[in-house]
Write a protein that holds these residues in place. Structure first.
Motif, short mmCIF file in Angstrom:
data_model
loop_
_atom_site.label_atom_id
_atom_site.label_comp_id
_atom_site.label_asym_id
_atom_site.label_seq_id
_atom_site.Cartn_x
_atom_site.Cartn_y
_atom_site.Cartn_z
N GLU A 47 0.83 -1.20 0.00
CA GLU A 47 0.00 0.00 0.00
C GLU A 47 0.87 1.26 0.00
O GLU A 47 1.83 1.36 0.77
CB GLU A 47 -0.89 -0.01 1.25
CG GLU A 47 -1.75 1.21 1.43
CD GLU A 47 -2.43 1.24 2.80
OE1 GLU A 47 -3.35 2.05 2.98
OE2 GLU A 47 -2.02 0.46 3.69
N PHE A 48 0.52 2.19 -0.84
CA PHE A 48 1.21 3.47 -0.91
C PHE A 48 0.95 4.28 0.36
O PHE A 48 -0.19 4.37 0.83
CB PHE A 48 0.74 4.23 -2.14
CG PHE A 48 1.18 5.67 -2.17
CD1 PHE A 48 0.29 6.67 -1.89
CD2 PHE A 48 2.48 5.99 -2.49
CE1 PHE A 48 0.67 8.00 -1.93
CE2 PHE A 48 2.89 7.32 -2.53
CZ PHE A 48 1.98 8.33 -2.24
N VAL A 49 2.01 4.92 0.87
CA VAL A 49 1.90 5.71 2.10
C VAL A 49 2.26 7.18 1.86
O VAL A 49 1.58 8.08 2.38
CB VAL A 49 2.81 5.13 3.20
CG1 VAL A 49 2.79 6.02 4.44
CG2 VAL A 49 2.36 3.72 3.58
N ALA A 50 3.30 7.43 1.09
CA ALA A 50 3.74 8.82 0.89
C ALA A 50 4.80 8.87 -0.19
O ALA A 50 5.48 7.88 -0.46
CB ALA A 50 4.30 9.40 2.19
N VAL A 51 4.94 10.04 -0.80
CA VAL A 51 6.03 10.28 -1.74
C VAL A 51 6.51 11.71 -1.59
O VAL A 51 5.72 12.61 -1.32
CB VAL A 51 5.58 9.99 -3.20
CG1 VAL A 51 4.50 10.94 -3.66
CG2 VAL A 51 6.78 10.06 -4.15
N VAL A 52 7.83 11.87 -1.73
CA VAL A 52 8.42 13.21 -1.81
C VAL A 52 9.13 13.28 -3.16
O VAL A 52 9.96 12.44 -3.48
CB VAL A 52 9.38 13.50 -0.63
CG1 VAL A 52 10.49 12.46 -0.49
CG2 VAL A 52 9.97 14.90 -0.76
N TYR A 53 8.73 14.25 -3.95
CA TYR A 53 9.25 14.36 -5.31
C TYR A 53 10.64 14.96 -5.30
O TYR A 53 11.00 15.76 -4.43
CB TYR A 53 8.31 15.21 -6.16
CG TYR A 53 6.89 14.69 -6.19
CD1 TYR A 53 5.85 15.40 -5.61
CD2 TYR A 53 6.59 13.47 -6.80
CE1 TYR A 53 4.56 14.94 -5.63
CE2 TYR A 53 5.29 13.00 -6.83
CZ TYR A 53 4.28 13.74 -6.25
OH TYR A 53 3.00 13.26 -6.27
N TRP A 54 11.42 14.56 -6.31
CA TRP A 54 12.78 15.07 -6.38
C TRP A 54 12.80 16.56 -6.63
O TRP A 54 13.69 17.27 -6.17
CB TRP A 54 13.56 14.34 -7.48
CG TRP A 54 13.17 14.72 -8.87
CD1 TRP A 54 12.21 14.15 -9.64
CD2 TRP A 54 13.73 15.78 -9.66
NE1 TRP A 54 12.12 14.79 -10.85
CE2 TRP A 54 13.05 15.78 -10.90
CE3 TRP A 54 14.72 16.72 -9.44
CZ2 TRP A 54 13.34 16.68 -11.91
CZ3 TRP A 54 15.02 17.63 -10.45
CH2 TRP A 54 14.33 17.60 -11.66
N ARG A 55 11.79 17.04 -7.38
CA ARG A 55 11.76 18.43 -7.76
C ARG A 55 11.03 19.25 -6.69
O ARG A 55 9.90 18.95 -6.34
CB ARG A 55 11.03 18.57 -9.09
CG ARG A 55 11.29 19.87 -9.80
CD ARG A 55 10.71 19.80 -11.18
NE ARG A 55 11.04 20.97 -11.97
CZ ARG A 55 10.67 21.13 -13.23
NH1 ARG A 55 9.96 20.19 -13.84
NH2 ARG A 55 11.00 22.21 -13.88
N ARG A 56 11.66 20.18 -6.12
CA ARG A 56 11.11 21.12 -5.13
C ARG A 56 10.75 20.43 -3.80
O ARG A 56 10.31 21.10 -2.89
CB ARG A 56 9.87 21.84 -5.66
CG ARG A 56 10.18 22.77 -6.82
CD ARG A 56 8.98 23.69 -7.08
NE ARG A 56 7.79 22.96 -7.48
CZ ARG A 56 7.48 22.69 -8.73
NH1 ARG A 56 8.28 23.08 -9.70
NH2 ARG A 56 6.38 22.04 -9.02
N GLY A 57 10.88 19.12 -3.74
CA GLY A 57 10.61 18.44 -2.48
C GLY A 57 9.15 18.43 -2.07
O GLY A 57 8.84 18.22 -0.90
N SER A 58 8.25 18.67 -3.02
CA SER A 58 6.83 18.62 -2.68
C SER A 58 6.43 17.18 -2.37
O SER A 58 7.11 16.23 -2.75
CB SER A 58 5.99 19.20 -3.81
OG SER A 58 6.27 18.54 -5.03
N THR A 59 5.32 17.05 -1.68
CA THR A 59 4.92 15.73 -1.17
C THR A 59 3.47 15.42 -1.52
O THR A 59 2.68 16.31 -1.84
CB THR A 59 5.09 15.67 0.35
OG1 THR A 59 4.19 16.60 0.97
CG2 THR A 59 6.51 16.01 0.77
N TYR A 60 3.17 14.14 -1.42
CA TYR A 60 1.80 13.68 -1.61
C TYR A 60 1.57 12.50 -0.68
O TYR A 60 2.37 11.56 -0.64
CB TYR A 60 1.56 13.29 -3.06
CG TYR A 60 0.25 12.57 -3.28
CD1 TYR A 60 0.22 11.25 -3.69
CD2 TYR A 60 -0.97 13.22 -3.07
CE1 TYR A 60 -0.97 10.58 -3.88
CE2 TYR A 60 -2.16 12.56 -3.25
CZ TYR A 60 -2.15 11.24 -3.66
OH TYR A 60 -3.34 10.59 -3.84
#
Length: 129
Positions: A47-60
């Motif tokens: 199950e997906f829990v979280a992601v932090v994108y490489w660009r700008r460090g934004s999250t989901y």
């Protein structure tokens, strides 16, 4: 691919907190990778829990953990973190971090384990009631 090592799991009472770490080993910099956290309980799908994108460090983060979990990264330390607060027994699982340097057009694609190329070995989180 990048080699990942998770740490920080353990046993905690409901309502408690844990911080998981995901460190990249070797010379590969994690700064150009999006880093995700997934979890898998016995008999259930990953199950997906979280992601932090490489660009700008934004999250989901999905609604199931939004407001309780926070994902962050420290590129200088080549490490990503998952801060988990207000833990519940249903959060018990093996937690995995994963990384990808592929770019996807929407957050939906980062929810899919198959879209990540590198995985850690996992760390157990157990929340007692």
């Amino acid at each position: 691919q990048v080699q990942l090592v998770e740490s920080g799991g353990g046993l905690v009472q409901a309502g408690g907190s844990l911080r998981l770490s995901c460190a990249a080993s070797g010379r590969t910099s994690l700064s150009s990778y999006s880093v995700g956290w997934f979890r898998q309980a016995p008999g259930k799908e990953r199950e997906f829990v979280a992601v932090v994108y490489w660009r700008r460090g934004s999250t989901y983060l999905p609604d199931s953990v939004q407001g309780r979990f926070t994902i962050s990264r420290d590129n200088a330390k080549n490490t990503a973190y998952l801060q988990m607060n207000s833990l519940r027994p249903e959060d018990s699982a093996v937690y995995y971090c994963a990384a990808t340097n592929r770019l996807y057009s929407g957050s939906y694609y980062y929810r899919l384990p198959s879209n990540f190329d590198s995985w850690g070995q996992g760390t157990q989180v157990t929340v007692s009631s």
